[in-house]
Design an enzyme around this catalytic site. Structure first.
Site, short mmCIF file in Angstrom:
data_model
loop_
_atom_site.label_atom_id
_atom_site.label_comp_id
_atom_site.label_asym_id
_atom_site.label_seq_id
_atom_site.Cartn_x
_atom_site.Cartn_y
_atom_site.Cartn_z
N ASP A 78 -4.91 -2.90 4.54
CA ASP A 78 -5.50 -2.40 5.78
C ASP A 78 -7.01 -2.46 5.80
O ASP A 78 -7.63 -2.47 6.86
CB ASP A 78 -5.04 -0.96 6.06
CG ASP A 78 -5.38 0.00 4.92
OD1 ASP A 78 -6.06 -0.43 3.96
OD2 ASP A 78 -4.94 1.17 4.97
N ASP A 95 0.84 -1.19 0.00
CA ASP A 95 0.00 0.00 0.00
C ASP A 95 0.88 1.24 0.00
O ASP A 95 2.08 1.17 0.26
CB ASP A 95 -0.86 0.04 1.26
CG ASP A 95 -2.11 -0.81 1.11
OD1 ASP A 95 -2.43 -1.17 -0.02
OD2 ASP A 95 -2.74 -1.13 2.13
#
Length: 901
Positions: free
Chosen positions: A639, A319
């Site tokens: 996440d 990410d």
């Protein structure tokens, strides 16, 4: 809420902790080992026979050997059981730590984020999409709450919760919506707690590396059994061949039968020594040690095999937000109407801090309502001067701080707005936006008519701008049609800010006089569009300073790093270039473009794909699947709730410990407790170290095994007796398995561990360098030990002063036994280098436990030889003889270096 009230509720209803199952004691582990190991039973049976016959034939001293075998077996069992007990305690501690989660709670009217362990019956808890229900409770209020109860019921159909279906169960996951709940049962009295107690008692599966080593152990064990049988057969034949003449000369004596039982015991002991039960133990110790060391490096390992798999990783899909960047977001630019305002931190020459005078009062109220009502995060300050801490989305936190700088209170604004039932659609990576319907407290710009309902939305700027048809003026007093020219200016501004690495969000709204049936609306833009543009904000999230170095370290280690993010492609590319992910002929691509390619086109472009922006969860999952098809060992960070499929699909899934949802954490293998990419690098270091430690132990133990088996067989066939008796072999077994595993499996990563390529899945466990090392050790040790077997008197003449009444056999046996043990100490030292390094003492002093174990082995050997010779059937050695043993054993070190040159 007074502390006394909490104490009472804790005493009555208990704590929200599910304790791990009780551990077996060391004695219970010892008993289970004896009960389940037939080889040990045979050894103990032989010891009993030796004890009975020895005591009967020689009451004064005949019991020595039998008792010595019992003592040696007991020591081996207790040390091994102690290792198992220590390992078990560490894993129970990890199991307990895994149950701790962060929970939003309202106590005394104040919101806070606390540990799930501190939740009490009677607390009011907030839950939202991605959370795990922390305890049993009842629904109080909420919007579109949908719960996945499959962990409890096994049914995968989501269940909607409301006032008519209010019961919530711990361990279940929030699939959609948000709510507040009243906690009614915690810990082991909750439904999820009772199930977790059963799960805690489950057996752990072997890891891949443990299974490989078990296969090696089985193979070596078969060789050991063959050697044991061969040794006993050779000794028994010589015993039987000489028996007629002995009986004829001296008559029958029970000590003759004791000799045969002793040979049987030596054969069984050889099998015990040959079976390398220390191999799986070495993996377990190394994994446990690495897991706790990784916790200090902010990596919480949930699955045992994740540590070892990281050593094989070839690529990382990471990410951007919070992992590569600091996740300390700040609004630095905003566009209201056609007016662009540069705030503090924007880097512009006309930048000024945002303040209550930045906007007109009317626009300020409208912005405050849009930000405050359409968000779920809140901001905490440890002290008045400390930096804000965001609980919830960091982007929302940045907007709330921006709202505060403008002179408004988000808490007051939330209280002033009336929310509509089922009128909240939380952000999702598919929609790229969040929307909320409220009863507004701010009048509509340019209208005297009272607004009954208002839809506020915020999200991806390039998507929302296409849904806007009107815009609020900079003063907030009128609404005008969104002209093509103004739309082009907004789109151009979005590109410019994204190119600077800023995250851009649009705030928009729509006023309504009535509502449709919201129960049937899964997305507000199915029923509502035609939005009014309110503001464009540019949010700065600085790159972590340590990330470029960490990315470079991974690339040096042979890993490919790819950024997979939901952000704008220009923002993602800017950050990717700054940290070294995007370089050369690498390409950045948007998820929809990647999605439209055929499978063959995707496979062709993947080697050059370095950034995927505006990606959906399905894009991420597809990328991971294709990489694995291409033979890559893939690590993925995520996440969000929708990252769970990719985290599951990957070989190693990393979830964010701060920004991650509970669903993401449940799907992952390792939790990054600081959300930092550098922690991924630490995990790779420790993963490679696990494999290295196990291979060090493997080459050490196999060398010892081969030498022990060879020298015992040679002595039995040529000399008619084993040069090492049962007690001596058991002491060697203790050195090899328990102490050797503990010493070599706890080494820390070497400095150059990230300068080596990853270990391929198909690569053999024993490398060419390891094979050469083992041959080197076996040759040297056999030469020394055979020389002592046949020429000990010539190498070290018997000292009549020190040994006035000692026969040569016991003295020579002491020399062979001591030299053999000290050779394994030298073997342990040189086995620490895997790749043929000439400096065998490199990093020698770093592992204090290794030094301690080497000292313990040497110290016990001195005590045994000098003060307990009766039990191991040797005599004490003179200083000269000790010196010769030490020199012969140390000679293996220069010999190893010489063979590597």
């Amino acid at each position: 809420m007074v502390p006394r009230d909490r104490d009472i509720r804790r005493a009555v209803f208990g704590r929200n902790v599910i304790p791990p199952p009780p551990s077996d004691t060391v004695l219970e582990i010892v008993w289970d080992t004896v009960k389940d190991d037939p080889i040990l039973k045979l050894l103990l049976f032989g010891a009993v026979i030796i004890l009975i016959i020895g005591t009967a034939s020689h009451p004064e001293s005949g019991w020595y050997e039998g008792v010595a075998i019992f003592v040696a077996v007991t020591i081996v069992l207790v040390v091994t059981a102690g290792n198992d007990y220590s390992k078990d305690q560490k894993f129970k501690q990890l199991l307990l730590l895994q149950s701790d989660k962060r929970v939003k709670v309202i106590r005394g009217g104040i919101k806070d984020e606390v540990s799930s362990w501190s939740i009490l019956a009677g607390d009011i808890v907030e839950i939202s999409v991605g959370d795990e229900v922390p305890a049993d409770g009842v629904f109080v209020k909420g919007s579109r709450l949908v719960i996945d109860e499959s962990p409890l019921t096994g049914e995968s159909v989501p269940v909607q919760k409301n006032a008519k279906a209010p019961f919530l169960f711990s361990g279940c996951l929030v699939s959609e919506g948000s709510a507040t709940m009243l906690v009614t049962a915690v810990g082991t009295t909750s439904s999820g707690g009772r199930i977790q107690e059963l799960l805690n008692n489950g057996e752990d599966d072997l890891t891949v590396l443990q299974e490989k080593l078990r296969d090696v152990a089985v193979l070596v064990g078969k060789v050991g059994i063959t050697a044991g049988v061969l040794t006993f057969t050779a000794l028994a034949i010589r015993w039987a061949a000489g028996m007629p003449s002995r009986v004829h000369t001296s008559g029958w004596d029970w000590s003759y039968l004791m000799e045969l039982v002793t040979y049987f015991t030596i054969g069984v002991t050889l099998i015990v020594v040959a079976v390398p039960e220390g191999l799986p133990l070495a993996v377990t110790i190394s994994l446990a040690y690495s897991m706790f060391k990784m916790m200090k490096d902010k990596c919480f390992v949930r699955h045992l095999d994740a540590s070892e798999t990281m050593g094989e990783a070839t690529c990382v899909c990471t990410d951007k937000t919070g992992t590569l960047t600091e996740n300390r977001m700040t609004v630095v630019k905003t566009m209201i109407g056609e007016r662009i305002i540069h705030g503090e931190g924007s880097g512009e020459s006309d930048a000024v801090p945002f303040s209550p005078t930045t906007l007109t009062p009317r626009m300020q109220k409208l912005i405050s309502e849009a930000i405050s009502s359409n968000s779920t995060a809140f901001v905490k300050y440890a002290t008045e001067k400390s930096l804000p801490t965001f609980v919830g989305s960091a982007s929302e936190g940045a907007l709330l701080v921006f709202n505060t700088k403008l002179g408004s209170s988000y808490e007051d604004a939330r209280r002033a707005c009336g929310k509509v039932d089922n009128g909240v659609w939380l952000f999702s990576s598919e929609r790229k936006r969040m929307s909320t319907i409220v009863e507004p407290f701010v009048p509509a710009p340019g209208s005297k008519k009272e607004t009954k309902y208002r839809l506020h939305t915020k999200g991806a700027s390039e998507i929302l701008i296409g849904l806007c048809t009107r815009a609020v003026s900079a003063k907030g007093d009128t609404v005008v049609p969104l002209a093509d020219k103004q739309e082009q200016v907004i789109r151009s501004t979005i590109k410019d800010w994204a190119s600077e690495g800023l995250r851009t969000l649009i705030l928009a709204y729509r006023d309504m006089d009535s509502l449709p049936d919201l129960g049937d609306v899964s997305d507000p833009f199915i029923a509502f569009f035609d939005l009014t543009f309110l503001a464009l904000v540019g949010i700065k999230d600085p790159l972590r300073k340590e990330v470029p170095g960490a990315v470079a370290a991974c690339q040096t280690a042979g890993l490919t790093i790819r950024m997979v993010t939901g952000d704008n492609v220009l923002t993602a590319s800017k950050i990717a270039r700054e940290c070294g992910i995007l370089f050369g002929d690498g390409i950045a691509m948007e998820g929809p473009v990647f999605r439209a390619l055929s499978k063959d086109e995707k496979i062709a472009i993947i080697p050059r794909l370095q950034v995927m922006a505006r990606s959906s969860p399905s894009d991420k999952h597809t990328l991971v699947s294709l990489l694995r098809e291409l033979g890559e060992v893939v690590a993925v960070t995520g996440d969000g709730t929708n990252d769970a499929p990719a985290l599951k699909e990957a070989d190693i899934g990393f979830a964010m410990g701060i920004a991650g949802t509970q669903i993401a954490m449940n799907a992952c293998d390792i939790i990054l407790m600081d959300d930092n990419f550098v922690s991924v690098v630490h995990a790779i270091r420790w993963g490679r170290n696990v494999l290295n430690c196990v291979r060090k132990f493997l080459q050490f133990q196999l060398a010892v095994n081969i030498v022990a088996l060879s020298i015992t067989i040679i002595g039995s066939i040529v000399m008619g007796e084993s040069p090492l008796n049962a007690v001596q072999l058991l002491w060697v077994n203790l050195i090899m398995d328990s102490l050797g595993a503990l010493a070599l499996a706890t080494d820390e990563p070497e400095d150059d561990v990230l300068q080596q390529p990853p270990h391929g899945r198909t690569q053999p466990l024993i490398s060419r360098a390891m094979q050469e090392y083992m041959i080197t050790q076996v040759v040297y040790q056999l030469i020394i030990l055979i020389a002592l077997m046949f020429s000990a008197d010539q190498i070290v003449p018997l000292d009549p002063v020190y040994h006035p009444t000692t026969d040569d056999a016991k003295r020579n046996n002491a020399l062979i036994f001591t030299t053999f043990v000290l050779l394994q100490v030298s073997n342990e030292i040189t086995a620490r280098q895997l790749n043929g390094e000439l400096n065998v003492f490199q990093g020698f002093g770093r592992n204090k436990l290794f030094l301690f174990i080497v000292f313990v082995i040497c110290f016990i050997q001195v005590v045994v030889i000098q003060f307990a010779g009766t039990f191991v059937q040797v005599v004490a050695l003179s200083p000269l003889e000790w010196g010769v043993c030490v020199l012969l054993s140390l000679g293996s070190i220069p010999w190893t270096v010489l063979c590597r040159m």
